[in-house]
Design an enzyme around this catalytic site. Structure first.
Site, PDB file in Angstrom:
ATOM      1  N   ASP A 200       0.698  -1.189   0.186  1.00 62.56           N
ATOM      2  CA  ASP A 200       0.136   0.040   0.008  1.00 62.56           C
ATOM      3  C   ASP A 200       0.938   1.194   0.131  1.00 62.56           C
ATOM      4  O   ASP A 200       0.455   2.246  -0.612  1.00 62.56           O
ATOM      5  CB  ASP A 200      -0.945   0.042   1.383  1.00 62.56           C
TER       6      ASP A 200
ATOM      7  N   GLU B 109      -1.983  -2.743  -9.670  1.00 59.81           N
ATOM      8  CA  GLU B 109      -0.737  -1.924  -9.435  1.00 59.81           C
ATOM      9  C   GLU B 109      -0.768  -1.220 -11.039  1.00 59.81           C
ATOM     10  O   GLU B 109       0.531  -0.536 -11.305  1.00 59.81           O
ATOM     11  CB  GLU B 109       0.464  -2.797  -9.231  1.00 59.81           C
TER      12      GLU B 109
END
Length: 317
Positions: free
Chosen positions: A199, A225
């Site tokens: 994160d 991502e």
């Protein structure tokens, strides 16, 4: 509460030795009740900040001459203006006990007189709660189109914004490019360093991306991502320069944890709008270029035109 930023409180000593607050001696608003009633009703008709300011400016000009208004609200990054800027200004901080609603600046070419400032302050009382409601609406709408982890735009915002920009670029014959970016080997980051580190990497990568693009460009989280960056008025050469800047910026990020240090890289595909493209075709070409970048060793930028050139070479043209 409306706090004038240009005034200061003081008292005057009269002959009878009674101290009278300065506010009791200051000019009182001289505004017809029907003007306030009409203004209050008009301000209830919209929750859009820009429309609210336009209505307020138009209506108050019946009571005081004002050339333009500017609203700034730093916590939300809001800076809106209507009308025109002029040499002389009067500034007010808009605030209730619970809410700060920004600083409002009135512009005009001549100095404001005391009775005019009194009228402005009387008129501002009708704006306080409509402005608070409009700011809350703005914040709610912004949250609805933002990825909660990274702060980048989400897929809903992407479809809405990119579709509109593609149509505008075609209509006006302007350039438009998109970058499709993927953080290399991101699954390893989660597996080896944990999801909290993953994160953190995502958030810092978005900070790096947004630091490399212009105010007119936008960054969206495409999924996991992967990110899509929309570059307004950018041709292929300009888009490739920005893409390379982003790739290098992400490559400079360093992360440390109890499990060791971590450095990430990014692969980027670039596509520039053709006048016959749909939004989906433009995004698909950027996505195909991204996969070529990943298959070619990662940590590099590939454009859709690079792919066309390679295909022509393979065909022997």
């Amino acid at each position: 509460m409306v706090s004038p930023l240009h005034t200061n409180g003081r008292a005057e000593l009269r002959d009878d030795k009674v101290i009278t607050p300065f506010g009791d001696l200051a000019p009182r608003p001289d505004i017809r009740p029907e003007v306030l009633l009409r203004l209050s009703g008009k301000l209830q008709t919209t929750l859009e900040l820009s429309q609210l300011l336009e209505i307020f400016l138009e209506e108050i000009q019946q009571a005081v001459l004002v050339d333009g208004l500017t609203l700034t609200h730093d916590p939300s990054g809001i800076s809106l203006a209507t009308g025109r800027n002029s040499l002389h200004t009067a500034n007010y901080r808009m605030q209730t006990q619970q809410d700060y609603m920004g600083d409002l600046t009135f512009h005009r070419s001549t100095r404001f007189r005391e009775h005019e400032l009194a009228n402005i302050e009387g008129l501002l009382s009708t704006l306080v709660y409509p402005l608070r409601n409009a700011l809350r609406y703005h914040e709610a709408m912004a949250a609805a189109f933002r990825d909660p982890l990274t702060g980048a735009g989400n897929r809903v915002a992407l479809d809405k914004t990119l579709g509109r920009e593609v149509e505008l670029a075609k209509r006006h014959g302007q350039s438009l490019s998109v970058l499709m970016l993927d953080l290399d080997h991101f699954k390893q980051v989660n597996d080896e360093f944990g999801h909290s580190m993953g994160d953190k990497v995502l958030k810092e990568a978005v900070v790096a991306m947004t630091g490399c693009i212009r105010q007119t460009d936008m960054c969206f989280r495409y999924g996991g991502e992967e990110f899509l960056i929309m570059l307004s008025s950018a041709d292929q050469a300009g888009a490739l320069r920005i893409a390379e800047r982003i790739r290098m910026g992400i490559g400079r990020l360093m992360f440390t944890s109890e499990k060791g240090s971590l450095q990430v890289t990014a692969s980027i595909g670039c596509a520039t709008l053709n006048m016959t493209d749909t939004m989906e075709e433009l995004v698909q070409r950027a996505d195909e270029a991204l996969y070529v970048a990943k298959d070619s060793g990662r940590n590099r930028v590939i454009s859709d035109l690079d792919m066309e050139f390679t295909e022509r070479e393979e065909d022997g043209e």
